[in-house]
Structure formats: structure tokens, C-alpha cells
Design a protein around this motif. Sequence first.
Motif, PDB file in Angstrom:
ATOM      1  N   ASP A  95      -7.732   5.203  -6.502  1.00  0.00           N
ATOM      2  CA  ASP A  95      -7.371   3.863  -6.040  1.00  0.00           C
ATOM      3  C   ASP A  95      -5.885   3.848  -5.729  1.00  0.00           C
ATOM      4  O   ASP A  95      -5.051   4.168  -6.590  1.00  0.00           O
ATOM      5  N   ASP A  96      -5.561   3.518  -4.479  1.00  0.00           N
ATOM      6  CA  ASP A  96      -4.166   3.420  -4.037  1.00  0.00           C
ATOM      7  C   ASP A  96      -3.988   2.030  -3.456  1.00  0.00           C
ATOM      8  O   ASP A  96      -4.331   1.778  -2.297  1.00  0.00           O
ATOM      9  N   SER A  97      -3.457   1.099  -4.272  1.00  0.00           N
ATOM     10  CA  SER A  97      -3.360  -0.297  -3.860  1.00  0.00           C
ATOM     11  C   SER A  97      -2.046  -0.891  -4.326  1.00  0.00           C
ATOM     12  O   SER A  97      -1.366  -0.356  -5.209  1.00  0.00           O
TER      13      SER A  97
ATOM     14  N   TRP B 147      -0.487  -4.383  -5.955  1.00  0.00           N
ATOM     15  CA  TRP B 147      -0.954  -5.481  -6.782  1.00  0.00           C
ATOM     16  C   TRP B 147       0.101  -6.573  -6.826  1.00  0.00           C
ATOM     17  O   TRP B 147       1.305  -6.309  -6.942  1.00  0.00           O
TER      18      TRP B 147
ATOM     19  N   ARG C   1       3.169  -1.190  -6.347  1.00  0.00           N
ATOM     20  CA  ARG C   1       2.171  -0.243  -5.826  1.00  0.00           C
ATOM     21  C   ARG C   1       1.944   0.853  -6.846  1.00  0.00           C
ATOM     22  O   ARG C   1       2.885   1.503  -7.311  1.00  0.00           O
TER      23      ARG C   1
END
Length: 246
Positions: free
Chosen positions: A104-106, A108, A122
Motif C-alpha cells: 500500500d502506497d498512499s 493519508w 505519505r
Amino acid sequence: MSTYAIQGQPLEVTVIGCTKLKDTEWISRQDPYVLLEYGSTKFRTTTCTDGGRNPTFQEKFVFSLIEGLREINVAVWNSNTVTYDDFIGNGKIQLAKVLSEGYDDSAWSLQTKTGRHAGEVRLILHFATATKPSSSFTPSAPPFQAPAPPHVPVYATMPPPPSHTTAYPPPTSTPYSFPPSPFPSYPPSSVAYQTSMYSPYPSGYPPSSYPPPPLAYPPTPYPPPPQASPFYPPGPYPGVYPPPQY
């Protein structure tokens, strides 16, 4: 591996950086750092001196997963040397995607204490022992193949002649009957037509052959013989004209 059996499995969390942070300094640039908390485990990044609103960290931490706990608390602070550190914002990192897909590369969102937007952080999450989605589904169907055409010999044998006797019962009359036709059969009978009481032809029809036969033959000679007339003196020689020679 099922996401319901994650107790003690390692989870890698890499803090990349923050963007558009709330600025808590009036004169100089702020010095942010990030705090991560999962259960009783806490990690702190180094302070990004003069990081301002867009600091960069690139630091990795490893958490030991806890069964039933599916989020990580994150908070961003501004480091001060004289006074207490300034709170910038905090948020929660959901682990459902990384536990099911393994990565997961998100970015927030962060909020202030009053609920206002305070920027974004990030993170890159990596769960090496996660079960990939492709293996959790049933295998795909084999590729479609067109059926082979039936084999027919080049010279086909003639079918056997039909038998005189058949296994089928003889055809019966149809259960449906048609009403008689209101029109007479063709050709019509001469009796069915009545002649009119007024015949269009004379009683002597058909006529006699043409030309009609003469009444008497040979015809009377012309001119007719002279006859005595009270208005004309008779000739000296009565009888046939001209008179005979003497």
C-alpha cells in the motif's frame, strides 16, 4: 495467508514525507517529525530541520502485527528547542489493503485538534506474507477451443433401400373436417342453369345456311312479257316480241 492469522507477522512501514503541513512558526521555518503508534509499539522519525510545510524523511520501521488491530496512529509535531513541541496534526492509517494485497502506497490526511485539515503524510506499507488476491480466487477456466469438425469419408456409402414394411402406423384421416364448399364443382352441370323465359333468339334459331336457296330456278326472264294495257294501244303482233319472220 489469511488476514485472520496475522499475529506476530512483520509489517514494514516507510515514512516518505509530508506535504502542505500546517505552519506553526511565525518567523523561522518549522522542524517537523513524525510519530507512529501501533498497540504498545511507538516509533519516531528524526527531525527534518527547516522542513517547513513539506519535510522529507525516508525512514523505515517494522511493526509486529497484532490480531484484531487494523490501524496505526500517526502524528506530526514541530520540534522546539526552548519551549514545548507544537502539535501539527494526526490521523489513522488503515491496514486492510496492505494485509489483503501485501502493499500500500498512499497519502493519508492529517487533522488539527479542532478537526481542520492539517496536511498529508505519505507512507509505504509492505506485508511480505500476505495472500495475493489472485490466489484467493478460483482458477480461471481453460481457454476456449473450437470443437473439431466431424470426420466424413470422401466417398460415402449409399443408404440402404427402404423396406416395404414400415414400423410406423398408416396415416389416418385428419381429425379436422372441412365444411362443404358453397360453390358447385367445375365444370358446372347444364341442369343447374335455367334459361330465361324470354329467349334472345328467334324461334327459328339457328338460321338456315347462307345464301338461302332460290324459290324457283331458272328465274323469270327479264324484261317480263308485255301485257295488255288499257292505256297503250296493243301492238299489231300480240305475243312474243319481236314478231317472227315470215
